[in-house]
Design an enzyme around this catalytic site. Sequence first.
Site, mmCIF file in Angstrom:
data_model
loop_
_atom_site.group_PDB
_atom_site.id
_atom_site.type_symbol
_atom_site.label_atom_id
_atom_site.label_comp_id
_atom_site.label_asym_id
_atom_site.label_seq_id
_atom_site.Cartn_x
_atom_site.Cartn_y
_atom_site.Cartn_z
ATOM 1 N N ARG A 150 7.898 -3.611 2.747
ATOM 2 C CA ARG A 150 7.404 -4.666 3.417
ATOM 3 C C ARG A 150 6.739 -5.664 2.571
ATOM 4 O O ARG A 150 5.818 -5.065 1.964
ATOM 5 C CB ARG A 150 6.341 -4.120 4.681
ATOM 6 C CG ARG A 150 5.487 -5.089 5.297
ATOM 7 C CD ARG A 150 4.744 -4.502 6.428
ATOM 8 N NE ARG A 150 5.472 -4.284 7.471
ATOM 9 C CZ ARG A 150 5.077 -4.381 8.764
ATOM 10 N NH1 ARG A 150 3.750 -4.209 9.122
ATOM 11 N NH2 ARG A 150 6.029 -4.148 9.852
ATOM 12 N N HIS B 90 12.809 -9.603 10.275
ATOM 13 C CA HIS B 90 11.861 -8.133 10.667
ATOM 14 C C HIS B 90 13.094 -7.766 11.450
ATOM 15 O O HIS B 90 13.265 -7.277 12.550
ATOM 16 C CB HIS B 90 10.759 -8.338 11.645
ATOM 17 C CG HIS B 90 10.077 -7.048 11.698
ATOM 18 N ND1 HIS B 90 10.162 -5.999 11.098
ATOM 19 C CD2 HIS B 90 8.760 -6.844 12.516
ATOM 20 C CE1 HIS B 90 9.444 -4.874 11.403
ATOM 21 N NE2 HIS B 90 8.363 -5.363 12.235
ATOM 22 N N GLN C 143 12.747 -4.299 13.503
ATOM 23 C CA GLN C 143 12.069 -4.301 15.148
ATOM 24 C C GLN C 143 13.299 -4.961 15.809
ATOM 25 O O GLN C 143 13.276 -4.515 17.048
ATOM 26 C CB GLN C 143 11.242 -5.388 14.772
ATOM 27 C CG GLN C 143 10.229 -5.690 16.105
ATOM 28 C CD GLN C 143 9.515 -4.403 16.499
ATOM 29 O OE1 GLN C 143 8.881 -3.880 15.844
ATOM 30 N NE2 GLN C 143 9.835 -3.870 17.615
ATOM 31 N N ASP D 212 5.009 -12.794 20.292
ATOM 32 C CA ASP D 212 4.436 -12.296 18.973
ATOM 33 C C ASP D 212 3.103 -12.863 18.798
ATOM 34 O O ASP D 212 2.904 -13.809 19.405
ATOM 35 C CB ASP D 212 5.552 -12.506 17.814
ATOM 36 C CG ASP D 212 4.990 -11.620 16.541
ATOM 37 O OD1 ASP D 212 4.291 -10.869 16.485
ATOM 38 O OD2 ASP D 212 5.791 -11.790 15.658
ATOM 39 N N CYS E 288 6.568 -6.991 19.755
ATOM 40 C CA CYS E 288 6.715 -6.030 18.591
ATOM 41 C C CYS E 288 5.614 -5.218 18.211
ATOM 42 O O CYS E 288 5.577 -4.141 17.918
ATOM 43 C CB CYS E 288 7.160 -6.607 17.328
ATOM 44 S SG CYS E 288 6.111 -7.861 16.808
ATOM 45 N N ARG F 178 11.454 2.262 17.349
ATOM 46 C CA ARG F 178 11.479 2.211 16.035
ATOM 47 C C ARG F 178 11.956 3.407 15.337
ATOM 48 O O ARG F 178 12.847 3.357 14.264
ATOM 49 C CB ARG F 178 10.112 1.673 15.510
ATOM 50 C CG ARG F 178 9.877 0.083 15.850
ATOM 51 C CD ARG F 178 10.775 -0.848 14.966
ATOM 52 N NE ARG F 178 10.538 -0.986 13.708
ATOM 53 C CZ ARG F 178 9.400 -1.475 13.049
ATOM 54 N NH1 ARG F 178 8.494 -1.778 13.585
ATOM 55 N NH2 ARG F 178 9.550 -1.157 11.762
HETATM 56 N N1 NVA Z 1 5.271 -11.569 12.878
HETATM 57 C C1 NVA Z 1 4.314 -10.699 12.761
HETATM 58 C C2 NVA Z 1 5.112 -9.345 13.238
HETATM 59 C C3 NVA Z 1 3.814 -8.229 12.827
HETATM 60 C C4 NVA Z 1 4.837 -6.978 13.022
HETATM 61 C C5 NVA Z 1 3.900 -10.421 11.237
HETATM 62 O O1 NVA Z 1 4.655 -10.872 10.728
HETATM 63 O O2 NVA Z 1 2.846 -10.343 11.020
HETATM 64 N N1 CP Z 2 5.973 -4.222 14.808
HETATM 65 C C1 CP Z 2 5.616 -3.598 13.771
HETATM 66 O O1 CP Z 2 6.140 -3.857 12.734
HETATM 67 O O2 CP Z 2 4.230 -2.965 13.670
HETATM 68 P P1 CP Z 2 3.363 -2.585 12.250
HETATM 69 O O3 CP Z 2 2.977 -3.872 11.715
HETATM 70 O O4 CP Z 2 2.259 -1.897 12.751
HETATM 71 O O5 CP Z 2 4.347 -1.975 11.329
#
Ligand code: NVA
Ligand code: CP
Length: 313
Positions: free
Chosen positions: A112, A139, A142, A228, A268, A296
């Site tokens: 990540r 992502h 997800q 989101d 998500c 997930r």
């Molecule tokens: N769009 C959000 C998703 C978090 C799971 C982010 O990138 O923070």
């Molecule tokens: N939806 C998702 O990726 O959640 P986290 O940021 O908690 O991993």
Amino acid sequence: MASTPPQTGPLRHFLQFRDLSRDEIRYVLDRARLIKDKFKRYQPHHTLHDRNLAMVFEKASTRTRVSFEAGMYQLGGSVIHLTTGDSQLGRAEPIEDTARVISRMVDLVMIRTFEQTRIERFAAHSRVPVINGLTNEFHPCQILADIFTYIEHAGPIEGKTVAWIGDGNNMAYTWLQAAEMLGFRLHVSAPQGYQLDRKRIGQPSDTVLREFADPMQACRGAHLVTTDVWTSMGYEAENEERRRAFADWCVDAEMMAVADPAALFMHCLPAHRGEEVTGEVIDGPQSVVWDEAENRLHVQKALMEFLLLGQVA
Ligand code: NVA
Ligand code: CP
């Protein structure tokens, strides 16, 4: 239980949704169904016995960490958790060198991070498959879970309409790749300045993407309404500006009322009730967010198995 022999074909990564073919996505979703059913019956499924997953987090996480970590243990393997702060990445070791080293020691890596180019650079120097656990651009794990959840609740997604309400962010771009590959239509409504970037997406056909200034219009007739956070990780400096820009992009009961009567709601997570969605919608009868989060686990187990073993059924 003996582990299945390693795949002999070329190295595969999952850096964006379209890294798998349509048939491979279908295979992973079918396999996730079997893996979920076995999990619910407490039947062991140790296809990655003795395999090791390294997880590298350069941003915070709850679901991604727990689902990958629990998932790998449930497959009979083990996990190493690294963050920028507790590894040499935080002291400017090049990502290429980190990739060369980690991938000599483990079987699989999940990352990540921020820019997509960063995970691509890692993958280019990795000896083992690399999975995108979220970047600024995509992502994909997800969306795999979201599509699995849609099918589980409502049947095939082909020919259906998904309404994306809010930021043209990593989730929205991944939904678009999935729509192009799996044959459903994406309606997007984002505030001015936060829409999908044409330079990135080109000119998708009208049967794949329709954009709407009014979020109510985007929801009309949709089979799935999804949103989101207004501010994704890494964009916190824009928080106040975004709060003002996104004020009318809150999924509420009125928006759900113009969607298909059987429409589902997904997010998500993490969610901010009263911002991108009302409590009434996310905690209401059309919401499947807890199944979506759980899934997930199941889809990523199927994905890890696929990347290491190929199609085993
Ligand atoms: N769009 C959000 C998703 C978090 C799971 C982010 O990138 O923070
Ligand atoms: N939806 C998702 O990726 O959640 P986290 O940021 O908690 O991993």
